[in-house]
Each structure stands twice: as C-alpha cells, then as structure tokens.
Design a protein around this motif. Structure first.
Motif, mmCIF file in Angstrom:
data_model
loop_
_atom_site.group_PDB
_atom_site.id
_atom_site.type_symbol
_atom_site.label_atom_id
_atom_site.label_comp_id
_atom_site.label_asym_id
_atom_site.label_seq_id
_atom_site.Cartn_x
_atom_site.Cartn_y
_atom_site.Cartn_z
ATOM 1 N N THR A 31 39.256 39.334 47.284
ATOM 2 C CA THR A 31 39.289 40.745 47.622
ATOM 3 C C THR A 31 39.585 40.941 49.105
ATOM 4 O O THR A 31 39.273 40.092 49.927
ATOM 5 N N ARG A 44 41.345 43.983 44.827
ATOM 6 C CA ARG A 44 41.262 42.613 44.321
ATOM 7 C C ARG A 44 42.670 42.209 43.892
ATOM 8 O O ARG A 44 43.404 42.985 43.304
ATOM 9 N N ALA A 60 33.968 41.451 50.360
ATOM 10 C CA ALA A 60 35.388 41.172 50.557
ATOM 11 C C ALA A 60 35.586 39.784 51.146
ATOM 12 O O ALA A 60 34.802 39.338 51.981
#
Length: 191
Positions: A31, A44, A60
């Motif tokens: 991500t 993503r 992330a």
C-alpha cells in the motif's frame, strides 16, 4: 470524494500502459499513502498492477507527502513535483511509483477518437490547447507591455541599454579621475 474519479482515471491510464502495470504488479498487495495538505489517500496495488482504494487509516508500506503547491506543479513541472515530495517507508516502492508516474502519459486524443472519431478528436484537442495556452500568452504579453511602459513611457525603470551606457560612462569617468590623480601626484612631487 475525489478519490474514486481520480483513481478511475489513473487506472484507465495504467490499463493502456503494460510496462507500468508490470512494474507495479511486482509490488502487489503493498500500500501507498499519498498526503497533500490535510487530505490523505491510501491505495493498494493489485495483482494486475492497478490501484485499489483502501481506508485512509490503513497501514502503508510507503508514505509520500506532496508539497502544498502540488496541483500547480502537476500541471506545470511534474519533475519538480516528485523531487520535492517527502518519502517515508519502502524506498523501492517509492522509486517504482515515482518512475511510473513520471513516465506514464494519458493519450487523450486516442480516448476521444473512440468517442468522436479521429478528425474531431484532433480538432477538439487543438482548440483545448489553444484555449489553455491563452492565459500564458496573455500574461506574457501583459508583462512585456508593462516592462515597455515602465522603461519607455514612464521612465520609472531604466532599460538595459541605458544602464549599460551609464555603467560604461562611469568606468570612463573612473579611469579619467585616476589619471588626473596620478598627474596631480607627479606635479606635487616636482614642486
């Protein structure tokens, strides 16, 4: 709010670029969080190399913080946009994303030609480019007119030629003064 249309457009552009999807597919499942001012978007990477939206609070792999003037830079100077971004997290993913987004191009004419035909698409883009270029041309013309007014009409600002002439005259005066001082010094010694 703007995430879904922007993501749709981005995936449309990516779907036309096999090389970009292949590069991104190597990072499938990872991500990226993109931050601009107070807004944040998390995407993503799918197995096919396209991007899927995820919740903004999701962890992330890489976080990319864009400068405040990112929208302007995106339109005028994309290279400086990527060099001024702040990156935290996976350097490999950040570099791949940067490379892909620096090098992908949306072939608007091709998409329009599917809807309108080749000739009409070409003409529509020509008109759009001329309309988009109008403010820049107008600003340039206004700046030139203002410069001419302040240097020629109002004489508030000296033009380049006048400044160069003045500097040359000052140099001549300095040299003449120096020669005069030397002559006076010799005359003092002879007394």
């Amino acid at each position: 709010m703007l995430m879904q249309p922007a993501l749709g457009l981005l995936n449309h552009v990516l779907s036309e670029e096999d090389w970009a999807r292949d590069r991104l597919a190597g990072f499938a499942g990872q991500t990226a969080r993109v931050e601009l001012a107070r807004a944040a978007w998390v995407v993503r990477i799918s197995d096919t190399g396209l991007l899927d939206a995820v919740e903004a609070g999701s962890p992330a792999t890489v976080c990319i913080r864009l400068p405040e003037d990112a929208p302007v830079r995106a339109l005028t100077d994309r290279a400086s946009l990527f060099t001024s971004a702040t990156i935290a997290g996976s350097a490999d993913l950040a570099e791949t994303l940067g490379f892909v987004f620096r090098n992908i191009r949306w072939d608007v004419e091709h998409d329009l030609s599917r809807l309108l035909g080749d000739i009409v698409a070409r003409r529509v883009l020509q008109v759009a480019r001329s309309i988009a270029g109008w403010p820049i041309g107008s600003a340039r013309g206004l700046a030139l007119a203002a410069a001419e007014f302040f240097t020629q009409e109002e004489a508030t600002v000296a033009c380049r030629r006048d400044v160069e002439d003045f500097c040359a005259a000052v140099d001549v005066l300095r040299d003449d003064t120096s020669r005069l001082e030397k002559r006076l010094a010799r005359a003092e010694l002879l007394r």
